[in-house]
Scaffold this motif. Structure first.
Motif, PDB file in Angstrom:
ATOM      1  N   LEU A   1      40.720  28.749  53.596  1.00 23.87           N
ATOM      2  CA  LEU A   1      41.332  29.548  52.539  1.00 23.87           C
ATOM      3  C   LEU A   1      40.766  29.269  51.155  1.00 23.87           C
ATOM      4  N   ALA A   2      40.314  28.038  50.923  1.00 23.95           N
ATOM      5  CA  ALA A   2      39.808  27.692  49.593  1.00 23.95           C
ATOM      6  C   ALA A   2      38.658  28.612  49.197  1.00 23.95           C
ATOM      7  N   GLU A   3      37.800  28.969  50.165  1.00 23.71           N
ATOM      8  CA  GLU A   3      36.659  29.828  49.868  1.00 23.71           C
ATOM      9  C   GLU A   3      37.068  31.282  49.643  1.00 23.71           C
ATOM     10  N   ARG A   4      38.304  31.630  50.016  1.00 21.11           N
ATOM     11  CA  ARG A   4      38.785  33.004  49.854  1.00 21.11           C
ATOM     12  C   ARG A   4      39.763  33.144  48.683  1.00 21.11           C
ATOM     13  N   ARG A   5      39.986  32.037  47.985  1.00 21.30           N
ATOM     14  CA  ARG A   5      41.002  32.045  46.932  1.00 21.30           C
ATOM     15  C   ARG A   5      40.759  33.124  45.884  1.00 21.30           C
ATOM     16  N   GLU A   6      39.502  33.361  45.533  1.00 18.15           N
ATOM     17  CA  GLU A   6      39.226  34.299  44.444  1.00 18.15           C
ATOM     18  C   GLU A   6      39.778  35.680  44.768  1.00 18.15           C
ATOM     19  N   TRP A   7      39.415  36.216  45.948  1.00 18.98           N
ATOM     20  CA  TRP A   7      39.904  37.566  46.253  1.00 18.98           C
ATOM     21  C   TRP A   7      41.359  37.584  46.696  1.00 18.98           C
ATOM     22  N   ILE A   8      41.815  36.504  47.312  1.00 21.59           N
ATOM     23  CA  ILE A   8      43.237  36.440  47.687  1.00 21.59           C
ATOM     24  C   ILE A   8      44.110  36.481  46.441  1.00 21.59           C
ATOM     25  N   ASP A   9      43.805  35.642  45.469  1.00 23.99           N
ATOM     26  CA  ASP A   9      44.619  35.608  44.247  1.00 23.99           C
ATOM     27  C   ASP A   9      44.529  36.927  43.487  1.00 23.99           C
ATOM     28  N   ALA A  10      43.349  37.512  43.443  1.00 24.84           N
ATOM     29  CA  ALA A  10      43.182  38.763  42.698  1.00 24.84           C
ATOM     30  C   ALA A  10      43.927  39.913  43.357  1.00 24.84           C
ATOM     31  N   CYS A  11      43.953  39.930  44.667  1.00 26.38           N
ATOM     32  CA  CYS A  11      44.577  41.059  45.373  1.00 26.38           C
ATOM     33  C   CYS A  11      46.092  40.929  45.476  1.00 26.38           C
TER      34      CYS A  11
ATOM     35  N   VAL B   1      52.881  46.388  47.973  1.00 24.50           N
ATOM     36  CA  VAL B   1      52.018  46.194  49.135  1.00 24.50           C
ATOM     37  C   VAL B   1      50.906  47.237  49.136  1.00 24.50           C
ATOM     38  N   GLU B   2      51.232  48.464  48.729  1.00 23.16           N
ATOM     39  CA  GLU B   2      50.207  49.493  48.672  1.00 23.16           C
ATOM     40  C   GLU B   2      49.052  49.091  47.770  1.00 23.16           C
ATOM     41  N   GLU B   3      49.369  48.505  46.616  1.00 24.87           N
ATOM     42  CA  GLU B   3      48.320  48.092  45.689  1.00 24.87           C
ATOM     43  C   GLU B   3      47.555  46.894  46.234  1.00 24.87           C
ATOM     44  N   ILE B   4      48.237  45.993  46.934  1.00 26.53           N
ATOM     45  CA  ILE B   4      47.543  44.870  47.572  1.00 26.53           C
ATOM     46  C   ILE B   4      46.501  45.396  48.555  1.00 26.53           C
ATOM     47  N   VAL B   5      46.895  46.351  49.391  1.00 28.43           N
ATOM     48  CA  VAL B   5      45.972  46.934  50.369  1.00 28.43           C
ATOM     49  C   VAL B   5      44.806  47.620  49.659  1.00 28.43           C
ATOM     50  N   ARG B   6      45.093  48.374  48.610  1.00 32.79           N
ATOM     51  CA  ARG B   6      44.035  49.069  47.874  1.00 32.79           C
ATOM     52  C   ARG B   6      43.024  48.069  47.319  1.00 32.79           C
ATOM     53  N   ARG B   7      43.530  46.979  46.730  1.00 34.77           N
ATOM     54  CA  ARG B   7      42.630  45.967  46.168  1.00 34.77           C
ATOM     55  C   ARG B   7      41.802  45.292  47.254  1.00 34.77           C
TER      56      ARG B   7
ATOM     57  N   ALA C   1      38.176  40.588  53.555  1.00 35.65           N
ATOM     58  CA  ALA C   1      39.233  41.263  52.811  1.00 35.65           C
ATOM     59  C   ALA C   1      39.572  42.594  53.470  1.00 35.65           C
ATOM     60  N   LYS C   2      38.558  43.313  53.926  1.00 36.73           N
ATOM     61  CA  LYS C   2      38.786  44.582  54.623  1.00 36.73           C
ATOM     62  C   LYS C   2      39.562  44.354  55.913  1.00 36.73           C
ATOM     63  N   GLU C   3      39.194  43.316  56.638  1.00 38.23           N
ATOM     64  CA  GLU C   3      39.906  42.984  57.877  1.00 38.23           C
ATOM     65  C   GLU C   3      41.368  42.630  57.586  1.00 38.23           C
ATOM     66  N   THR C   4      41.589  41.930  56.476  1.00 37.83           N
ATOM     67  CA  THR C   4      42.952  41.582  56.075  1.00 37.83           C
ATOM     68  C   THR C   4      43.769  42.832  55.784  1.00 37.83           C
ATOM     69  N   ALA C   5      43.180  43.787  55.102  1.00 34.52           N
ATOM     70  CA  ALA C   5      43.871  45.045  54.820  1.00 34.52           C
ATOM     71  C   ALA C   5      44.256  45.751  56.115  1.00 34.52           C
ATOM     72  N   GLU C   6      43.374  45.721  57.096  1.00 39.28           N
ATOM     73  CA  GLU C   6      43.663  46.372  58.375  1.00 39.28           C
ATOM     74  C   GLU C   6      44.800  45.668  59.106  1.00 39.28           C
ATOM     75  N   ILE C   7      44.859  44.345  58.987  1.00 45.09           N
ATOM     76  CA  ILE C   7      45.977  43.599  59.582  1.00 45.09           C
ATOM     77  C   ILE C   7      47.294  44.024  58.944  1.00 45.09           C
ATOM     78  N   LEU C   8      47.300  44.102  57.619  1.00 47.76           N
ATOM     79  CA  LEU C   8      48.519  44.503  56.918  1.00 47.76           C
ATOM     80  C   LEU C   8      48.957  45.897  57.348  1.00 47.76           C
ATOM     81  N   LEU C   9      48.023  46.799  57.470  1.00 47.89           N
ATOM     82  CA  LEU C   9      48.358  48.173  57.833  1.00 47.89           C
ATOM     83  C   LEU C   9      48.870  48.286  59.267  1.00 47.89           C
TER      84      LEU C   9
END
Length: 370
Positions: free
Chosen positions: A226-236, A242-248, A257-265
């Motif tokens: 997770l440490a290597e993903r902190r930048e985009w995780i914190d920004a999103c 939730v809609e804006e989180i997915v958009r980001r 990040a794209k895979e994470t959005a698909e999980i959320l959806l």
């Protein structure tokens, strides 16, 4: 989370003492040690007895079998109660379970949780609130509730809200499992041991203070992811919806990040929105007891919502992995829908924030025996 037939409380939670240490062993290995109501009661009874026993200096919780400590609450029972009953049994189980979670967090003696293997949902509740939390290279820790139409509970929203940045929001919404390094980073664990040394570590607690036993066996933890993903995780995940989180997430341009959005959806839209609202409110609530009071309101509300029954059916019972959520999309879940989950329960409130009500709902008449 898992199911299966539950043995009696005596067989499903084994108790014994060894020197200065008292041991709780969750003993439903075929159900990955899933918690049921009888087990919660037995654990509480044991903690009461050991709290007042001067010969007991340390409490240790482990799981039977090779797969892990605990996969969560027995969600099949909750599913059946929500589908066929009136929810009374589930509400009573959660009441006692959440009181137990709070008790573990305030326990006056060292409470050593051996978080080896799978630790999810209710398993996090009986371990991550402890004062000494041990993980290994086999640890896989998660709060996977949004994938079954439920919301992180057992004090999970309290723990995740304390994680650095928006890591806790990421874990709560996705239900992703993490290993030892990330558990330490997120504040869900304290010490790393190699699984091969666990038996000797637990044995040493019979004669040694916890600090000395840890000094013998603790090792530097492997680096997490997770440490290597902190930048985009914190920004999103700082987004308000939730809609804006997915958009980001989709706009980042990172495959993960794209895979994470698909999980959320793919997760329950209602559960996602309620979880995000719960996490944001936790930061204002403060104490674990107030958070558990909130989680109890939310959990009880899920019993009359369609997604819990449907999610458990799809993920655990039929295993078709094709839940039909209602509402089906994030856009269809309104603020009014979300607010309903936080409505007061009146006389049925958990009441943990009021010390006068912080007890098991019905202590029963069972006695402690090893």
């Amino acid at each position: 989370m898992t199911g299966g037939e539950a043995p009696g409380a005596e067989e499903s939670v084994l108790l014994h003492t060894d020197g200065r240490a008292a041991h709780l062993t969750l003993n439903r290995p075929r159900a990955l040690n899933a918690l049921n109501h009888a087990m919660v009661r037995r654990i509480d009874q044991a903690l009461t007895a050991w709290e007042h026993d001067p010969a007991v200096e340390t409490v240790v919780i482990t799981g039977a079998g090779e797969r892990g400590l605990c996969a969560g609450g027995d969600i099949r029972v909750v599913h059946d109660d929500a589908r066929d009953g009136d929810g009374t049994a589930s509400a009573a189980f959660w009441r006692d379970e959440y009181h137990l979670n709070a008790r573990i967090a305030r326990y006056p003696k060292p409470y050593v949780a051996v978080m080896d293997g799978i630790v999810m949902g209710g398993g996090v509740g009986v371990s991550a609130h402890g004062s000494v939390r041990v993980v290994t290279e086999r640890s896989r820790i998660a709060m996977p509730e949004t994938g079954i139409g439920f919301v992180p509970d057992v004090g999970g929203t309290h723990l995740l809200a304390l994680a650095p940045g928006e890591l806790g929001t990421h874990l709560a919404l996705t239900g992703a499992s993490i290993g030892a390094g990330d558990a330490l980073l997120c504040g869900l664990a304290d010490h790393y041991l190699q699984s091969a040394s666990l038996r000797q570590f637990v044995s040493d607690l019979a004669d040694l203070p916890v600090r000395e036993a840890l000094a013998r066996h603790a090792r530097p933890a492997p680096r997490g992811e997770l440490a290597e993903r902190r930048e985009w995780i914190d920004a999103c995940y700082t987004a308000d919806t939730v809609e804006e989180i997915v958009r980001r997430l989709l706009a980042v341009g990172d495959p993960e990040a794209k895979e994470t959005a698909e999980i959320l959806l793919g997760n329950s839209p209602t559960a996602l929105k309620v979880t995000l609202a719960a996490l944001r409110r936790v930061r204002r609530l403060g104490s674990l007891e107030r958070v558990l009071d909130q989680e109890y309101r939310v959990s009880c509300a899920t019993l009359s919502a369609p997604d819990l029954v449907e999610g458990v059916r799809a993920q655990i019972i039929d295993k078709d992995r094709d839940p039909h959520w209602s509402p089906a999309t994030l856009a269809e879940v309104t603020d009014v829908d979300v607010e309903r989950f936080f409505a007061s329960l009146g006389e049925r409130e958990l009441g943990l924030a009021d010390p006068g009500t912080a007890r098991l709902a019905d202590p029963g008449t069972a006695t402690l025996s090893d």
